[in-house]
Design an enzyme around this catalytic site. Structure first.
Site, PDB file in Angstrom:
ATOM      1  N   GLU B  60      -0.927  -3.055   0.220  1.00 17.32           N
ATOM      2  CA  GLU B  60      -0.122  -4.181   0.688  1.00 17.32           C
ATOM      3  C   GLU B  60      -1.000  -5.401   0.968  1.00 17.32           C
ATOM      4  O   GLU B  60      -0.605  -6.533   0.700  1.00 17.32           O
ATOM      5  CB  GLU B  60       0.679  -3.784   1.930  1.00 17.32           C
ATOM      6  CG  GLU B  60       1.793  -2.774   1.647  1.00 17.32           C
ATOM      7  CD  GLU B  60       1.290  -1.357   1.395  1.00 17.32           C
ATOM      8  OE1 GLU B  60       0.116  -1.077   1.706  1.00 17.32           O
ATOM      9  OE2 GLU B  60       2.066  -0.536   0.870  1.00 17.32           O
ATOM     10  N   HIS B 129      10.905   4.452   7.715  1.00 19.21           N
ATOM     11  CA  HIS B 129      11.680   3.705   6.718  1.00 19.21           C
ATOM     12  C   HIS B 129      12.817   2.937   7.386  1.00 19.21           C
ATOM     13  O   HIS B 129      13.838   2.686   6.759  1.00 19.21           O
ATOM     14  CB  HIS B 129      12.278   4.643   5.665  1.00 19.21           C
ATOM     15  CG  HIS B 129      11.279   5.376   4.833  1.00 19.21           C
ATOM     16  ND1 HIS B 129      10.643   6.496   5.264  1.00 19.21           N
ATOM     17  CD2 HIS B 129      10.798   5.126   3.594  1.00 19.21           C
ATOM     18  CE1 HIS B 129       9.806   6.923   4.319  1.00 19.21           C
ATOM     19  NE2 HIS B 129       9.883   6.109   3.304  1.00 19.21           N
TER      20      HIS B 129
END
Ligand SMILES: Cc1ncc(C[n+]2csc(CCOP(=O)(O)OP(=O)(O)O)c2C)c(N)n1
Lengths: 410, 337
Positions: B60, B129
């Site tokens: 990321e 999540h």
């Protein structure tokens, strides 16, 4: 000014896509038995080749050959076979349970069973794994109760993690299994820290770090190598190269050349590649690395070359990005079938006993499932209390969380 | 005009932007060939080629860091972080770099990037999540933060974000990808095709960043919400039979203070709803602004409804996620005061 062509961006692509012919011609496979076995105190510079080759023990005929053979008795191999079969049966049942809506999510190990099952047997009680989500074999091979694993998957009233974690994100300090994070690679550098602590305390325990090929792109992987090499931490740095990171082929994390194992070389970390579908080879290499760590010789990096036969998770459809038949074309075979064949040619096993064992194991798994389901599944039966949401955020519940718990009616 | 889900609207925004401007590039984990795990980039690689829509390594900080470099070169990267929960490795690049480049170079360099990510819970994603990290971004000066609540807004706001000269965080509530929902988990999500805001123009249009929208007019109490909670708030007002005015912020930074102040001045009461954890959540900012600007009009203390101050639990998510019940109780509380 150099007179050259215009630049263009290189974006790696796998050799084939759905509809094409599976192609593993680029995977160079060393002959079983052909890779030497160095002494554990070898200098990393002297075994650079091992980061590019593939250590294999079982040949096509099912014989165990070469210098890495012979680390396990027939009895140990039979246990290994049983553990892999158990993991496979467990996966099959839990995958079905997910499809039946008994849990939200599942991740299977199909094709990769040898890696975690054989590795566990190279460790000792008290050693610590920092796993990712595809190493349930570490628990199975350590005889962690399957019922507990299922309770976790079902988030039921007996879930040891009180419904807080995603299914399959187990945790067991007793079984050397650090709590799984959904955030990739974070555990890799933590494993190095655990190993450093063991060295600081002049302990004898070692750590094992786990990561997938795709996740080696994360910074934490590189931080782990820096710390492991600097402090010669007693840690085994495992990379499970199963060719795919969800839809992304391993070439995206690796680029077009080198190997994942070779990433250790720049850090002076001995690095080995091993046939991840060969139970004997995995165990032998893991054992070698564990001995190095225990003798205070520092970290070893191991790349397990394997193939993810199943989907990434129950949320994934692999036929959208790779040929359907690719797993059958995988040149290193099936870990269960290979070990089975080996034991049969040794006369320690037979087709009949295998069929019988399969049935026994499935019964065992079904019985565990029955027991787990008696405690409930995600949407039916017993479940952890809402009260559990508020427990365990801190050792002692602070007043603001207590107020919120009361507000929630508990 | 076409009926679209929020995923399709997001995809359409990127498609329109890529077609209009060669400098728009789209990348992230699984974004290229496969089209993203939620399929929001499906077809873009086939249409625009591998160098304008591609898969990245799982890194990321690499994704956001290279986007910053590309933006410095003159491209307009629109990148995807697979789940908001995974933006933390990129946090340094976002907060210390992207957000400050214009300021620290006195405009010599700028950073027109968009960072898209699915956020929020309600899909049994567990603690890794389901996070709603918007408050982490609104605390960073130099970023813009958008949370759409429907397909129409998602497309218009995303195009505006891509065209914006500064870094924009674009948070997509994944509970709303396929349809709006009323917060009752036993009731199914209704498809966007049955909803007015699922009607989305095919071509280019923008929605200005920094403008809230009144979703339901009312005079008794103002409910301030964004993302999934807009739908929960609407259901709560309906269920409770309270004449509530529901404001959809759409953009958290910059924030449309005028719309909030106008409404609270009229109603004299306010409830702020978000699914992120309560403490230091974005609601605290709204409450503080309301007391600063509407103090003399308030007839009751402003109340917040939020996720609890715990990580997001997998099995008990419907007890974590604010639903119409919890919002309804808060409405009753401010109405009684
Ligand atoms: C920090 C972070 N980024 C992205 C993800 C989303 N994600 C989950 S698994 C996965 C692929 C991992 O692939 P690999 O490391 O090769 O392991 P494998 O699944 O093949 O065993 C991705 C991108 C994540 N969990 N964490």
């Amino acid at each position: 000014m150099v007179d050259s062509a215009r630049l263009s961006l290189h974006v790696p692509e796998p050799a084939v896509r759905p509809g094409g012919q599976p192609d593993f011609s680029n995977v160079k496979i060393a002959k079983a038995g052909s890779v030497p076995r160095p002494e554990v105190d070898v200098a990393s510079e002297d075994i650079r080749d091992l980061a590019y080759s593939i250590i294999r023990v079982l040949n096509r005929e099912g014989e165990a050959v070469g210098p890495w053979a012979g680390s396990l008795s027939d009895e140990a191999l039979l246990t290994g076979l049983r553990n892999m079969m158990k993991l496979r049966a467990f996966d099959a049942r839990m995958l079905m349970a997910q499809r039946q809506g008994k849990t939200s999510f599942y991740m299977q190990h199909l094709g990769e069973e040898a890696v975690s099952c054989a590795f566990r047997k190279a460790l000792e009680k008290g050693d610590m794994n920092f796993p990712t989500y595809r190493q349930a074999g570490l628990l199975i091979a350590d005889d962690y109760p399957m019922v507990e694993m299922m309770n976790q998957i079902y988030s039921n009233e007996s879930d040891p993690l009180r419904g807080r974690q995603l299914p399959i994100m187990y945790s067991s300090k007793e079984h050397g299994f650090f709590t799984i994070s959904g955030n990739l690679a974070t555990q890799y550098v933590q494993a190095v820290g655990w190993a450093m602590a063991s060295a600081i305390k002049n302990d004898s325990r070692i750590a094992a770090a786990w990561i997938g090929d795709g996740s080696t792109a994360e910074s934490d992987f590189h931080s782990a190598l820096v710390f492991a090499s600097t402090y010669k931490a007693p840690v085994i740095l495992n990379i499970v190269n199963n060719q795919w990171a969800i839809s992304t082929f391993q070439g995206i994390a690796r680029g077009g050349s080198g190997t994942f194992a070779a990433r250790g070389l720049g850090f002076g970390i001995p690095a080995l590649r091993v046939d991840g579908n060969d139970y004997l080879a995995v165990h032998a290499v893991a054992y070698w690395a564990a001995e190095r760590a225990r003798r205070n010789l520092g970290p070893t990096l191991i790349e397990y070359v394997t193939y993810r036969v199943g989907a990434h998770s129950t949320s994934d459809d692999p036929s959208a990005y790779r040929p359907k038949t690719e797993s059958e074309a995988w040149p290193l075979g099936d870990p269960v079938l290979r070990l089975k064949k080996h034991l049969i040619i040794k006369g320690a096993w037979s087709e009949e006993r295998h069929v019988q064992a399969e049935a026994e194991i499935m019964d065992e798994v079904i019985e565990a499932q029955r027991q787990a389901e008696a405690h409930g599944t995600l949407h039916a039966g017993g479940r952890p209390s809402v009260r559990d949401i508020f427990e365990g955020v801190y050792a002692e519940m602070p007043p603001h969380i207590r107020r919120q718990r009361q507000k929630a009616g508990y | 005009m076409a009926r679209m889900t929020m995923i399709e609207a997001v995809r359409s925004a990127m498609d329109v932007s890529m077609a209009r401007d060669d400098n728009v590039v789209v990348f992230g984990e699984d974004v290229g060939y496969f089209g993203g795990v939620f399929r929001s980039t499906q077809g873009l690689q086939a249409k625009y080629g591998r160098t304008r829509c591609f898969d990245t390594p799982i890194s990321e900080s690499g994704i956001v860091g290279t986007a910053i470099g590309m933006a410095a070169y003159g491209l307009k990267p629109c990148v995807e972080i697979q789940f908001a929960d995974y933006m933390y490795p990129a946090y340094d690049q976002l907060t210390q770099e992207a957000a400050r480049i214009r300021y620290r170079s006195n405009g010599d360099f700028t950073c027109p990037i968009v960072v898209r990510m699915p956020t929020g819970g309600g899909i049994f994603g567990g603690q890794t999540h389901s996070q709603s990290p918007e408050a982490l971004f609104t605390h960073v000066c130099g970023l813009k933060v958008i949370v759409p609540s429907n397909p129409y807004d998602a497309k218009g706001l995303l195009i505006a974000a891509i065209e914006d000269p500064d870094p924009v965080m674009f948070l997509e509530p994944k509970r709303l990808y396929n349809g709006p929902f009323d917060g009752h988990h036993e009731r199914p999500v209704t498809p966007w095709s049955k909803h007015d805001l699922g009607e989305v123009p095919d071509g280019h249009y923008t929605i200005p960043i920094g403008k809230a929208e009144v979703r339901r007019a009312g005079s008794a109490v103002t409910v301030v919400a964004y993302g999934t909670m807009v739908h929960v708030a609407l259901a709560a007002a309906e269920d409770a039979g309270i004449d509530a005015e529901v404001i959809d912020l759409r953009s958290l930074l910059p924030l449309d203070l005028d719309t909030i102040v106008k409404s609270v001045t009229k109603t004299g009461r306010c409830v702020v709803v978000h699914e992120a954890t309560l403490t230091s959540g974005f609601g605290a900012e709204v409450v503080s602004l309301v007391q600063e600007h509407c103090f003399y009009h308030l007839e009751a203390p402003v109340v917040r409804v939020a996720g609890w101050d715990t990580p997001y639990p997998h099995a008990q998510e419907w007890d974590y996620f604010p639903g119409p019940g919890r919002v309804g109780r808060a409405l009753a509380e401010v109405m009684e005061a």
